[in-house]
Every structure is written in C-alpha cells, then in structure tokens.
Design a protein around this motif. Structure first.
Motif, PDB file in Angstrom:
ATOM      1  N   LEU A 112      38.306  25.968  36.438  1.00  0.00           N
ATOM      2  CA  LEU A 112      37.624  26.807  35.597  1.00  0.00           C
ATOM      3  C   LEU A 112      38.497  27.445  34.781  1.00  0.00           C
ATOM      4  O   LEU A 112      39.483  28.118  35.120  1.00  0.00           O
ATOM      5  N   GLU A 113      38.278  27.609  33.267  1.00  0.00           N
ATOM      6  CA  GLU A 113      39.122  28.284  32.448  1.00  0.00           C
ATOM      7  C   GLU A 113      38.210  29.634  32.247  1.00  0.00           C
ATOM      8  O   GLU A 113      37.126  29.697  31.601  1.00  0.00           O
ATOM      9  N   VAL A 114      38.784  30.757  32.730  1.00  0.00           N
ATOM     10  CA  VAL A 114      38.076  31.817  32.670  1.00  0.00           C
ATOM     11  C   VAL A 114      38.482  32.967  31.542  1.00  0.00           C
ATOM     12  O   VAL A 114      40.075  33.133  31.395  1.00  0.00           O
ATOM     13  N   PHE A 115      37.566  33.511  30.737  1.00  0.00           N
ATOM     14  CA  PHE A 115      37.973  34.118  29.663  1.00  0.00           C
ATOM     15  C   PHE A 115      37.728  35.537  30.090  1.00  0.00           C
ATOM     16  O   PHE A 115      36.648  36.025  30.583  1.00  0.00           O
ATOM     17  N   GLN A 116      38.675  36.428  29.795  1.00  0.00           N
ATOM     18  CA  GLN A 116      38.709  37.862  29.932  1.00  0.00           C
ATOM     19  C   GLN A 116      39.162  38.527  28.680  1.00  0.00           C
ATOM     20  O   GLN A 116      40.195  38.035  27.984  1.00  0.00           O
ATOM     21  N   SER A 117      38.714  39.798  28.436  1.00  0.00           N
ATOM     22  CA  SER A 117      39.067  40.598  27.294  1.00  0.00           C
ATOM     23  C   SER A 117      40.317  41.674  27.640  1.00  0.00           C
ATOM     24  O   SER A 117      40.218  42.157  28.782  1.00  0.00           O
ATOM     25  N   LEU A 118      41.169  41.436  27.013  1.00  0.00           N
ATOM     26  CA  LEU A 118      42.487  42.132  27.312  1.00  0.00           C
ATOM     27  C   LEU A 118      42.274  43.663  26.537  1.00  0.00           C
ATOM     28  O   LEU A 118      41.910  43.876  25.448  1.00  0.00           O
ATOM     29  N   SER A 119      42.731  44.406  27.478  1.00  0.00           N
ATOM     30  CA  SER A 119      42.660  45.959  26.851  1.00  0.00           C
ATOM     31  C   SER A 119      43.944  46.713  26.630  1.00  0.00           C
ATOM     32  O   SER A 119      44.212  47.606  26.017  1.00  0.00           O
ATOM     33  N   GLY A 120      45.319  45.831  26.803  1.00  0.00           N
ATOM     34  CA  GLY A 120      46.479  46.494  26.533  1.00  0.00           C
ATOM     35  C   GLY A 120      47.218  45.593  25.619  1.00  0.00           C
ATOM     36  O   GLY A 120      46.405  44.906  24.610  1.00  0.00           O
ATOM     37  N   VAL A 144      50.174  40.595  50.874  1.00  0.00           N
ATOM     38  CA  VAL A 144      50.487  41.268  49.613  1.00  0.00           C
ATOM     39  C   VAL A 144      48.873  41.857  49.228  1.00  0.00           C
ATOM     40  O   VAL A 144      48.045  41.388  49.968  1.00  0.00           O
ATOM     41  N   ASP A 145      49.125  43.135  48.476  1.00  0.00           N
ATOM     42  CA  ASP A 145      47.866  43.680  48.040  1.00  0.00           C
ATOM     43  C   ASP A 145      47.613  43.628  46.705  1.00  0.00           C
ATOM     44  O   ASP A 145      48.841  43.585  45.883  1.00  0.00           O
ATOM     45  N   MET A 146      46.396  43.485  46.153  1.00  0.00           N
ATOM     46  CA  MET A 146      46.309  43.582  44.573  1.00  0.00           C
ATOM     47  C   MET A 146      45.417  44.632  44.270  1.00  0.00           C
ATOM     48  O   MET A 146      43.990  44.762  44.681  1.00  0.00           O
ATOM     49  N   ALA A 147      45.793  45.386  43.097  1.00  0.00           N
ATOM     50  CA  ALA A 147      44.588  46.210  42.658  1.00  0.00           C
ATOM     51  C   ALA A 147      43.648  45.574  41.915  1.00  0.00           C
ATOM     52  O   ALA A 147      42.387  45.932  41.886  1.00  0.00           O
ATOM     53  N   THR A 148      43.740  44.404  41.157  1.00  0.00           N
ATOM     54  CA  THR A 148      42.696  43.850  40.290  1.00  0.00           C
ATOM     55  C   THR A 148      42.930  42.373  40.569  1.00  0.00           C
ATOM     56  O   THR A 148      43.982  41.669  40.350  1.00  0.00           O
ATOM     57  N   CYS A 149      41.975  41.680  40.619  1.00  0.00           N
ATOM     58  CA  CYS A 149      42.009  40.033  40.693  1.00  0.00           C
ATOM     59  C   CYS A 149      40.760  39.572  40.363  1.00  0.00           C
ATOM     60  O   CYS A 149      39.950  38.743  40.779  1.00  0.00           O
ATOM     61  N   LEU A 196      47.923  37.273  41.678  1.00  0.00           N
ATOM     62  CA  LEU A 196      48.441  37.708  40.056  1.00  0.00           C
ATOM     63  C   LEU A 196      49.804  38.530  40.456  1.00  0.00           C
ATOM     64  O   LEU A 196      49.620  39.738  41.029  1.00  0.00           O
ATOM     65  N   GLY A 197      50.925  37.879  39.934  1.00  0.00           N
ATOM     66  CA  GLY A 197      52.145  38.924  40.161  1.00  0.00           C
ATOM     67  C   GLY A 197      52.074  39.956  39.514  1.00  0.00           C
ATOM     68  O   GLY A 197      52.891  41.241  40.009  1.00  0.00           O
ATOM     69  N   CYS A 198      51.450  40.428  38.452  1.00  0.00           N
ATOM     70  CA  CYS A 198      51.444  41.673  37.722  1.00  0.00           C
ATOM     71  C   CYS A 198      50.343  42.766  38.612  1.00  0.00           C
ATOM     72  O   CYS A 198      50.652  43.824  38.122  1.00  0.00           O
ATOM     73  N   GLN A 199      50.016  42.342  39.536  1.00  0.00           N
ATOM     74  CA  GLN A 199      49.056  43.087  40.363  1.00  0.00           C
ATOM     75  C   GLN A 199      49.487  43.128  41.754  1.00  0.00           C
ATOM     76  O   GLN A 199      49.106  44.197  42.539  1.00  0.00           O
ATOM     77  N   ALA A 200      50.403  42.391  42.281  1.00  0.00           N
ATOM     78  CA  ALA A 200      50.665  42.155  43.676  1.00  0.00           C
ATOM     79  C   ALA A 200      51.720  43.097  43.959  1.00  0.00           C
ATOM     80  O   ALA A 200      52.664  43.411  43.316  1.00  0.00           O
ATOM     81  N   ARG A 201      51.453  43.820  45.099  1.00  0.00           N
ATOM     82  CA  ARG A 201      52.518  44.772  45.657  1.00  0.00           C
ATOM     83  C   ARG A 201      52.726  44.437  47.293  1.00  0.00           C
ATOM     84  O   ARG A 201      51.616  44.016  47.909  1.00  0.00           O
ATOM     85  N   PRO A 202      54.035  44.654  47.850  1.00  0.00           N
ATOM     86  CA  PRO A 202      53.896  43.936  49.283  1.00  0.00           C
ATOM     87  C   PRO A 202      53.426  44.658  50.310  1.00  0.00           C
ATOM     88  O   PRO A 202      53.184  45.989  50.247  1.00  0.00           O
ATOM     89  N   CYS A 258      49.425  39.847  29.880  1.00  0.00           N
ATOM     90  CA  CYS A 258      48.637  41.040  29.598  1.00  0.00           C
ATOM     91  C   CYS A 258      49.284  42.276  30.605  1.00  0.00           C
ATOM     92  O   CYS A 258      49.123  43.253  30.480  1.00  0.00           O
ATOM     93  N   LYS A 259      49.639  41.623  31.867  1.00  0.00           N
ATOM     94  CA  LYS A 259      50.082  42.552  32.972  1.00  0.00           C
ATOM     95  C   LYS A 259      48.939  43.370  33.448  1.00  0.00           C
ATOM     96  O   LYS A 259      49.100  44.517  33.908  1.00  0.00           O
ATOM     97  N   GLU A 260      47.818  43.010  33.221  1.00  0.00           N
ATOM     98  CA  GLU A 260      46.640  43.885  33.785  1.00  0.00           C
ATOM     99  C   GLU A 260      45.710  42.936  34.600  1.00  0.00           C
ATOM    100  O   GLU A 260      44.499  43.365  34.754  1.00  0.00           O
ATOM    101  N   GLY A 261      46.131  41.811  34.967  1.00  0.00           N
ATOM    102  CA  GLY A 261      45.324  40.928  36.021  1.00  0.00           C
ATOM    103  C   GLY A 261      44.133  40.261  35.232  1.00  0.00           C
ATOM    104  O   GLY A 261      42.890  39.942  35.896  1.00  0.00           O
ATOM    105  N   GLN A 262      44.241  40.282  33.858  1.00  0.00           N
ATOM    106  CA  GLN A 262      43.108  39.519  33.051  1.00  0.00           C
ATOM    107  C   GLN A 262      43.242  38.154  32.336  1.00  0.00           C
ATOM    108  O   GLN A 262      42.326  37.837  31.907  1.00  0.00           O
ATOM    109  N   CYS A 263      44.606  37.653  32.439  1.00  0.00           N
ATOM    110  CA  CYS A 263      45.158  36.439  31.770  1.00  0.00           C
ATOM    111  C   CYS A 263      45.224  35.264  32.581  1.00  0.00           C
ATOM    112  O   CYS A 263      45.244  34.070  32.199  1.00  0.00           O
TER     113      CYS A 263
END
Length: 363
Positions: free
Chosen positions: A248-256, A329-334, A348-354, A312-317
């Motif tokens: 699926l191609e998922v569309f999200q609006s980016l805020s950054g 790993v843990d993610m804030a946004t997915c 998502l590498g921009c949200q992942a922390r070890p 985007c570095k916001e977990g949206q693209c």
C-alpha cells in the motif's frame, strides 16, 4: 504520493537548502482534464542522486506568499527503465494550493527545487505477476511499476483503474498503447463511477478471487484515496491473498520542513557511555557504530557521515524504513506502518531509539 504538504522556507531566496537540487522543466504534458505531467532535466553532477526505483516519489518546493513556500510529494510516473528523464504527474485537488499552483504556473524552462527520489512503494523484483489497483491520481506510481515490469520483467500485469468518469482517466492514451503492445501480458480494466457506480466489496472480492485462481505469484500494489485502499486491502484479505504480497502507498501530511538543512542536536560523544552497538547495512556497505540511547538512528547516521535515506524525520513519509535483523528498538511514531510490518521488524529510522545493547539493522 499526491499533494502532501509541509511548511518550508522561502523559495527563490538567495539561500537554498543544501539538500535540495534545482532541476529544469523540460516538458509540460496535459494528461487529462485536471492533470499535468512535469518532465525534469537533472544536472549532470546530480544524476546519481536521482536514480530511482519504480514507484518512488519526488518532493517539490512550491512558492507561497503566505508561508514563503510549501512542499509537496508527487510520485514518479516515469519508469527508470523506459523513460530518459524523471516525470511527476500533478492532479488538481479541491483547495489544493500546491497542485493548482504547479498546474497553473509551471512552464518549460522554469526551475524547481526538489529532493532526490524516495519511497518504499516499489517491487523487490520485476519478474513476478502483478495485480495493480489505482484510483484517480493513484495511477502515477502504479504506472511507473507497470511500465518497468513490462519492459524488464517476465510476468503478467492486471491493472484495475477507478475514476469518476472518462475525462478523469490519466494516461488513457498511453495505457491503450501499452495494452496493444503487450496484449499477451497486460490487461487494463477501467472502473468508471459515472457508469458503474462505486465498486462494492462483493464485486471486488469476486474479481480478485478470479484473478488469483490458479496462481500464487501475484504481487498486489494499491494506490489511491484512503477509503479506496482500505476496501481493496480488505478485499484482498477475503480473497486469501497473503498479507506479505499486498503493498500500500500510504499518504501522510508532513508538518516539518523536508528541505531544511539538518541542524538537529544529536547525542554527543559523552553519551556513548549509555549507548548500544549497532551494525547498519546500507547500499552494500556495513557500518558499525555506537548508538546513544537518546538519539534516533537517522541522527546517529547523519552525525557519522553515512548517507542515510530520509525526508521528513517525523515518521510520516517512510523514506527511512529499515528492518531490524537482531535486537530491539523503540519508536515514538509509526502511523504509516501496518501491524504486519511492525511484526516483521520494519522500523522508521527517524523514530527508532535503541532498547537492547546489540542491534543489527538493514536498509
């Protein structure tokens, strides 16, 4: 992707983003009553950065009097295997500033600032059989996949393309030509709401079961408005199509601001006392790094000089999606990842922390 928005700095100012590239509009093509394609000439020294896979997208910077500029992501409708230059297709949307500005103002010879190709809506192999679903402007990445499979692959392709009416069909002429040229491999089915009404789940389930009868090789790619994709996803599941074969191609609006030069403060070397060991496999190279607990994987790779894919570095693209091969790993946004993706170790590498101490990740 279609008309995805985020606020950015002024276009046309003397200072441009280091991440962006100025491309020249080589051709403007009217594809339908409300859609135009823009073909780009990429500077010679940037050609490598603009190599792309079928189904990926470009992010365009559009001038705006209110905010200086806005950013929009548009799928590449061209194929890297059949087209000499990258092409995005823009369909007007109601109250869509970016799409209307691009359709009304861009002419041959103009320059636009864009980010290099990105996105995960792309086949792992072109040699499978493909069942492609598109609605409206969702045809753009699907068209890139379709042309690439027919040119370089060996399998069959079935395209089911839904639109409001005949005037809304993008690439109508090109699809007719391809269907004639690849008569033994390509089947194009048009669904017009003006004639057939909205497709029902029962109709789609019956169609899907017929297509999948006798073969398990089909890969399904779906792009269009969210309600359309939700119905197709459920339809494919009811027809017994394995989830791993549905894309699926998922569309999200980016805020950054995806064009902003990266100034994110990441963990310093003093944080290495509380860090995980990580092996990152990317573009054929393996990188072994210390990953501070409070830093995201993308930030650590940027700090280390690794050319990691991100937008985007916001977990949206989804540009920075990767797979965990070992560790946690843990993610804030997915929000854009399906539960099945998460279960398979996609992050998502921009949200992942070890979380664990020893981690292996593959892009």
């Amino acid at each position: 992707m279609t008309d995805v928005e985020c606020n950015t700095e002024a276009v046309g100012a003397s200072i441009r983003s280091r991440r962006g590239v100025l491309v020249t509009v080589a051709e403007v093509i009217d594809e339908s009553a409300d859609a135009r394609s823009l073909v780009f000439n990429v500077p010679e020294d940037q050609r490598d950065r603009f190599s792309y896979r079928p189904g990926q997208f470009l992010t365009l910077r559009v001038p705006s009097k209110q905010t200086g500029s806005v950013a929009r992501c548009y799928s590449l409708a061209s194929s890297p295997h059949t087209d000499p230059a990258p092409k995005v297709t823009v369909k007007r949307t109601v109250d869509g500033y970016g799409s209307n500005w691009l359709c009304d103002n861009v002419e041959v010879g103009d320059t636009l600032e864009v980010l290099p190709p990105s996105g995960l809506f792309t086949p792992a192999s072109l040699d499978a059989d493909f069942l492609l679903w598109a609605a409206g402007s969702g045809i753009t990445p699907v068209m890139s996949i379709l042309k690439s499979v027919l040119s370089e692959g060996t399998g069959r392709v079935v395209l089911c393309y839904a639109n409001r009416d005949e005037r809304s069909v993008i690439f109508a002429g090109e699809l007719r030509e391809l269907a004639a040229r690849y008569a033994g491999r390509l089947t194009v089915l048009h669904w017009l709401e003006s004639i057939q009404g909205l497709p029902t789940r029962a109709q789609l389930t019956g169609f899907t079961q017929t297509v999948f009868a006798g073969t398990a090789r089909f890969e399904a790619f779906v792009c269009g408005p969210a309600p359309f994709m939700a119905v197709i996803k459920d339809t494919l599941a009811e027809a017994g199509v394995p989830r791993e074969r549905v894309h699926l191609e998922v569309f999200q609006s980016l805020s950054g601001d995806p064009f902003a030069d990266d100034t994110t403060a990441v963990a310093t070397d003093s944080d290495d006392n509380d860090a995980a060991a990580v092996q990152v496999d990317l573009d054929g190279a393996s990188h072994r790094l210390r990953w501070p607990r409070q830093a995201t994987l993308v930030d650590v790779l940027i700090r280390s000089g690794v050319d990691v894919p991100y937008s985007c570095k916001e977990g949206q693209c989804g540009s920075c999606a990767a797979t965990v091969l070992r560790g946690d790993v843990d993610m804030a946004t997915c929000d854009i990842l399906e539960p099945e993706d998460l279960a398979a170790g996609v992050i998502l590498g921009c949200q992942a922390r070890p979380v664990s101490d020893d981690i292996h990740i593959e892009f």
